[in-house]
Design a protein around this motif. Structure first.
Motif, PDB file in Angstrom:
ATOM      1  N   ARG A  55      -6.713  -3.842   6.541  1.00 41.16           N
ATOM      2  CA  ARG A  55      -7.155  -2.649   5.808  1.00 41.16           C
ATOM      3  C   ARG A  55      -6.319  -2.459   4.542  1.00 41.16           C
ATOM      4  O   ARG A  55      -6.814  -2.078   3.500  1.00 41.16           O
ATOM      5  CB  ARG A  55      -6.964  -1.402   6.683  1.00 41.16           C
ATOM      6  CG  ARG A  55      -8.194  -1.042   7.454  1.00 41.16           C
ATOM      7  CD  ARG A  55      -8.040   0.373   7.950  1.00 41.16           C
ATOM      8  NE  ARG A  55      -8.320   0.444   9.361  1.00 41.16           N
ATOM      9  CZ  ARG A  55      -7.923   1.416  10.146  1.00 41.16           C
ATOM     10  NH1 ARG A  55      -7.165   2.388   9.680  1.00 41.16           N
ATOM     11  NH2 ARG A  55      -8.248   1.438  11.400  1.00 41.16           N
ATOM     12  N   ASP A  56      -4.992  -2.746   4.663  1.00 39.08           N
ATOM     13  CA  ASP A  56      -4.122  -2.637   3.482  1.00 39.08           C
ATOM     14  C   ASP A  56      -4.567  -3.628   2.408  1.00 39.08           C
ATOM     15  O   ASP A  56      -4.535  -3.334   1.218  1.00 39.08           O
ATOM     16  CB  ASP A  56      -2.662  -2.925   3.850  1.00 39.08           C
ATOM     17  CG  ASP A  56      -2.101  -1.887   4.804  1.00 39.08           C
ATOM     18  OD1 ASP A  56      -2.451  -0.698   4.653  1.00 39.08           O
ATOM     19  OD2 ASP A  56      -1.329  -2.269   5.711  1.00 39.08           O
ATOM     20  N   MET A  60      -5.492  -2.810  -1.298  1.00 38.19           N
ATOM     21  CA  MET A  60      -4.782  -3.419  -2.432  1.00 38.19           C
ATOM     22  C   MET A  60      -5.761  -3.991  -3.434  1.00 38.19           C
ATOM     23  O   MET A  60      -5.595  -3.848  -4.636  1.00 38.19           O
ATOM     24  CB  MET A  60      -3.890  -4.568  -1.916  1.00 38.19           C
ATOM     25  CG  MET A  60      -2.705  -4.045  -1.204  1.00 38.19           C
ATOM     26  SD  MET A  60      -1.676  -5.275  -0.386  1.00 38.19           S
ATOM     27  CE  MET A  60      -2.582  -6.648  -0.088  1.00 38.19           C
ATOM     28  N   GLY A  61      -6.836  -4.649  -2.863  1.00 36.19           N
ATOM     29  CA  GLY A  61      -7.852  -5.227  -3.747  1.00 36.19           C
ATOM     30  C   GLY A  61      -8.438  -4.142  -4.630  1.00 36.19           C
ATOM     31  O   GLY A  61      -8.542  -4.289  -5.853  1.00 36.19           O
ATOM     32  N   ALA A  62      -8.780  -3.005  -4.008  1.00 35.65           N
ATOM     33  CA  ALA A  62      -9.418  -1.915  -4.750  1.00 35.65           C
ATOM     34  C   ALA A  62      -8.443  -1.308  -5.763  1.00 35.65           C
ATOM     35  O   ALA A  62      -8.834  -0.844  -6.835  1.00 35.65           O
ATOM     36  CB  ALA A  62      -9.895  -0.843  -3.779  1.00 35.65           C
ATOM     37  N   ALA A  63      -7.151  -1.318  -5.429  1.00 40.25           N
ATOM     38  CA  ALA A  63      -6.168  -0.664  -6.304  1.00 40.25           C
ATOM     39  C   ALA A  63      -5.616  -1.619  -7.360  1.00 40.25           C
ATOM     40  O   ALA A  63      -4.707  -1.256  -8.116  1.00 40.25           O
ATOM     41  CB  ALA A  63      -5.032  -0.106  -5.447  1.00 40.25           C
ATOM     42  N   GLY A  64      -6.126  -2.841  -7.384  1.00 41.84           N
ATOM     43  CA  GLY A  64      -5.724  -3.788  -8.430  1.00 41.84           C
ATOM     44  C   GLY A  64      -4.343  -4.395  -8.213  1.00 41.84           C
ATOM     45  O   GLY A  64      -3.599  -4.635  -9.172  1.00 41.84           O
ATOM     46  N   ALA A  65      -3.981  -4.658  -6.972  1.00 39.70           N
ATOM     47  CA  ALA A  65      -2.693  -5.308  -6.715  1.00 39.70           C
ATOM     48  C   ALA A  65      -2.703  -6.716  -7.301  1.00 39.70           C
ATOM     49  O   ALA A  65      -3.761  -7.334  -7.425  1.00 39.70           O
ATOM     50  CB  ALA A  65      -2.470  -5.394  -5.206  1.00 39.70           C
ATOM     51  N   THR A  66      -1.538  -7.226  -7.647  1.00 39.48           N
ATOM     52  CA  THR A  66      -1.481  -8.613  -8.133  1.00 39.48           C
ATOM     53  C   THR A  66      -0.851  -9.475  -7.038  1.00 39.48           C
ATOM     54  O   THR A  66      -0.079  -8.967  -6.220  1.00 39.48           O
ATOM     55  CB  THR A  66      -0.642  -8.736  -9.419  1.00 39.48           C
ATOM     56  OG1 THR A  66       0.682  -8.362  -9.093  1.00 39.48           O
ATOM     57  CG2 THR A  66      -1.170  -7.856 -10.522  1.00 39.48           C
ATOM     58  N   PRO A  67      -1.206 -10.783  -7.038  1.00 45.33           N
ATOM     59  CA  PRO A  67      -0.759 -11.639  -5.928  1.00 45.33           C
ATOM     60  C   PRO A  67       0.764 -11.719  -5.784  1.00 45.33           C
ATOM     61  O   PRO A  67       1.276 -12.041  -4.726  1.00 45.33           O
ATOM     62  CB  PRO A  67      -1.336 -13.008  -6.295  1.00 45.33           C
ATOM     63  CG  PRO A  67      -2.410 -12.742  -7.281  1.00 45.33           C
ATOM     64  CD  PRO A  67      -2.083 -11.472  -7.977  1.00 45.33           C
ATOM     65  N   TRP A  74       3.265  -2.508  -0.356  1.00 49.62           N
ATOM     66  CA  TRP A  74       1.957  -2.172   0.225  1.00 49.62           C
ATOM     67  C   TRP A  74       1.972  -1.919   1.724  1.00 49.62           C
ATOM     68  O   TRP A  74       0.992  -1.456   2.285  1.00 49.62           O
ATOM     69  CB  TRP A  74       0.956  -3.289  -0.102  1.00 49.62           C
ATOM     70  CG  TRP A  74       0.668  -3.353  -1.564  1.00 49.62           C
ATOM     71  CD1 TRP A  74       1.237  -4.186  -2.477  1.00 49.62           C
ATOM     72  CD2 TRP A  74      -0.209  -2.501  -2.307  1.00 49.62           C
ATOM     73  NE1 TRP A  74       0.765  -3.932  -3.724  1.00 49.62           N
ATOM     74  CE2 TRP A  74      -0.138  -2.902  -3.656  1.00 49.62           C
ATOM     75  CE3 TRP A  74      -1.060  -1.441  -1.965  1.00 49.62           C
ATOM     76  CZ2 TRP A  74      -0.877  -2.279  -4.655  1.00 49.62           C
ATOM     77  CZ3 TRP A  74      -1.800  -0.834  -2.965  1.00 49.62           C
ATOM     78  CH2 TRP A  74      -1.705  -1.244  -4.288  1.00 49.62           C
ATOM     79  N   MET A  75       3.100  -2.248   2.381  1.00 50.83           N
ATOM     80  CA  MET A  75       3.110  -2.079   3.841  1.00 50.83           C
ATOM     81  C   MET A  75       3.175  -0.591   4.207  1.00 50.83           C
ATOM     82  O   MET A  75       3.542   0.251   3.385  1.00 50.83           O
ATOM     83  CB  MET A  75       4.339  -2.793   4.422  1.00 50.83           C
ATOM     84  CG  MET A  75       5.642  -2.119   4.055  1.00 50.83           C
ATOM     85  SD  MET A  75       7.048  -3.044   4.707  1.00 50.83           S
ATOM     86  CE  MET A  75       8.377  -1.864   4.422  1.00 50.83           C
ATOM     87  N   THR A  76       2.804  -0.306   5.441  1.00 53.50           N
ATOM     88  CA  THR A  76       3.046   1.042   5.974  1.00 53.50           C
ATOM     89  C   THR A  76       4.442   1.000   6.591  1.00 53.50           C
ATOM     90  O   THR A  76       4.665   0.254   7.550  1.00 53.50           O
ATOM     91  CB  THR A  76       2.010   1.377   7.069  1.00 53.50           C
ATOM     92  OG1 THR A  76       0.721   1.221   6.493  1.00 53.50           O
ATOM     93  CG2 THR A  76       2.194   2.781   7.590  1.00 53.50           C
ATOM     94  N   PRO A  77       5.397   1.766   6.012  1.00 50.39           N
ATOM     95  CA  PRO A  77       6.757   1.668   6.551  1.00 50.39           C
ATOM     96  C   PRO A  77       6.893   2.401   7.891  1.00 50.39           C
ATOM     97  O   PRO A  77       6.088   3.273   8.209  1.00 50.39           O
ATOM     98  CB  PRO A  77       7.619   2.345   5.474  1.00 50.39           C
ATOM     99  CG  PRO A  77       6.680   3.179   4.674  1.00 50.39           C
ATOM    100  CD  PRO A  77       5.284   2.668   4.879  1.00 50.39           C
TER     101      PRO A  77
END
Ligand SMILES: CC(C)(COP(=O)(O)OP(=O)(O)OC[C@H]1O[C@@H](n2cnc3c(N)ncnc32)[C@H](O)[C@@H]1OP(=O)(O)O)[C@@H](O)C(=O)NCCC(=O)NCCS
Length: 511
Positions: A55-56, A60-67, A74-77
């Protein structure tokens, strides 16, 4: 609900797949994919410090994360965790309440495993509540949806098989009819079985007269249509003309007969449509020619050389089946509804026609033509990859090593000779080097499409007939799957996760 007596420790997966906070999301997601898991636990030594789930990745894809972003971003701490001695039902309630799908199992601050909603539901033998879908990756990668005795692809080992035999070995040593017999009847034929099979197929190659008389008009109306589209339409007509009934109502022997009929007539139909679209007379099949020779003959009007017929036959054998690809899955879904055999094949042709599946060996050949001479290859290929283009005939979803089909077809192309082979071999080497340099770690090698185009071109198959030729052998695989699905059927009916505005809202009055 039942089955709440087992502990989390007994049913958890261990060791859990892990990541560290300072590695890249690309590396972590690749590991998830490789291991076929829906999450990784982020650890500091033995201690869980976060969780990164599919799900993360979508988020990330939707929020424009870069590889190159780090897992830490991005993790849930500090994820909730569960102890190994907790009762499975208690853990289930906690996952359900919080909407988690995975929960790390922690013993004295040490990660000892991971438990998923799916594990818990399997144990508890409960139906998923409507809000709790089973988790599967988008695109169903790695999800097992059926059992099959027809064949499989072992991507990591770089081989695939039809029943108990290596498919490439079959292509090297057997005729297409032998392999068709293997898929349909479970065994390679003996000499008398081979003769009986050929006798059975010969009359089935003919297009029913009432359909044949309608073909010129169909070809005229859809003069520019790709041959595969016309195949779809005319095959429907054949099913209707022959009165094919729902598979649900048919004995296995009758369905088997229908499958034989459809496989035998597809090459004839394709060649007839191709010739009509080019204002040429339809050529009737010749019972004395084997499958591939007859196919080339019906297309061109000339009996091919033995070398050309064998080259195409080897290509055809190598493409009969290839795991649970999209068109095969489509055929099985349609059959699972009890629909007739032609409905399943027409649906499969529709799936195959999409550029992401049917592939385009013609595009690989177009690329060779565009490169022209080997001295231009390096610059051309660098340019293409630099622009973000995909090199046609390279890379594969399942194979991360040499696609064995391409190795075999390279040797077929070498044996056949011809003007394109030398250039293809040289360009292949340059392309692999360029991809290794510009796309390091992606494991991009030559796939089946690269030499398929070269082989078919050398044997006189026109480019517009490349994908239809692929369909003419894959129909044997599709229909073998139809027979298998019908023999032990269960309606395939998955679920979707609803992500729209929350229901129910009052329906507003009509304004
Ligand atoms: C077959 C194919 C769709 C499989 O793709 P996939 O498993 O989904 O691979 P991905 O899309 O995840 O690609 C992984 C990386 O390799 C790169 N890549 C994959 N195939 C590539 C190719 N043929 N040329 C250049 N780069 C390629 C992608 O750009 C991606 O790079 P990135 O990490 O920098 O974004 C893909 O390799 C492709 O498009 N090949 C060309 C078309 C082709 O030959 N099709 C016939 C297949 S039998």
């Amino acid at each position: 609900m039942s089955g709440g007596t087992r502990s989390v420790g007994e049913i958890m997966s261990h060791p859990a797949v892990t990541a560290t906070a300072n590695e890249t999301i690309t590396a972590a997601s690749a590991r998830m994919r490789e291991q076929g898991v829906g999450s990784v636990v982020v650890v500091d030594g033995d201690r869980p410090v976060g969780i990164l789930t599919e799900r993360d990745l979508v988020r990330m894809g939707a929020a424009g994360a870069t590889p190159t972003d780090l897992v830490a971003t991005w993790m849930t701490p500090d994820p909730d965790s569960v102890a190994p001695d907790v009762d499975a039902m208690t853990a289930f309630a906690s996952l359900a309440e919080h909407g988690y799908r995975h929960i790390p199992v922690v013993d004295h601050a040490r990660l000892v495993g991971i438990v998923s909603m799916r594990d818990l539901m399997r144990i508890a033998q409960i139906q998923p509540a409507e809000s709790l879908a089973h988790e599967v990756p988008r695109g169903l990668e790695g999800v097992v949806v059926a059992e099959t005795g027809i064949g499989d692809v072992r991507g990591k080992e770089g081989f695939y098989h039809y029943r108990q035999y290596n498919a490439v070995e079959l292509a090297e040593t057997r005729s297409l009819e032998d392999v068709w017999h293997l898929l349909y009847d479970g065994e390679l034929p003996t000499a008398p079985q081979r003769a009986a099979f050929a006798t059975e197929i010969a009359p089935l190659r003919h297009i029913p007269a009432e359909v044949q008389s309608a073909l010129p008009e169909i070809a005229r109306v859809a003069r520019q249509a790709p041959p595969l589209d016309l195949l779809r339409t005319t095959l429907s007509l054949i099913g209707a003309a022959l009165g094919f009934r729902p598979s649900l109502d048919l004995p296995a022997a009758e369905l088997h007969e229908q499958g034989m009929r459809v496989c035998a007539v597809v090459p004839t139909l394709l060649c007839a449509l191709y010739r009509l679209q080019h204002d040429l007379e339809i050529i009737e099949p010749r019972p004395d020619l084997a499958y591939a020779a007859n196919y080339l003959y019906m297309m061109s009007g000339d009996v091919p050389t033995a070398a050309h017929a064998r080259g195409v036959e080897q290509y055809l054998i190598s493409t009969i089946d290839h795991g649970f690809n999209a068109s095969t899955f489509t055929a099985r879904v349609i059959t699972s509804t009890g629909a007739d055999l032609v409905a399943a094949v027409v649906g499969a042709i529709g799936a195959l026609s999409g550029p992401l599946h049917g592939g385009a060996p013609s595009r690989a050949l177009d690329m060779l033509d565009a490169i022209g001479t080997v001295d231009k290859a390096d610059a051309w290929l660098r340019d293409a990859v630099g622009r973000g283009d995909r090199l046609m005939g390279f890379g594969h979803r399942v194979y991360k090593t040499d696609d064995t089909r391409s190795v075999m077809l390279r040797s077929v192309a070498e044996r056949l000779g011809g003007s394109k082979v030398e250039l293809a071999k040289q360009v292949e080497q340059v392309a692999i080097d360029v991809l290794a340099e510009l796309k390091p770690g992606r494991k991009l090698y030559t796939n089946v499409e690269f030499y398929a185009g070269v082989v078919m071109d050398t044997c006189g198959v026109p480019r517009e007939m490349f994908t239809p030729t692929f369909a003419s052998s894959r129909v044997i695989g599709w229909t073998a799957h139809v027979l298998e699905q019908a023999a032990d059927n269960r309606l395939i009916r998955p679920s979707a996760q609803y992500v729209g505005p929350p229901p129910p809202r009052p329906v507003p009055p009509v304004s």
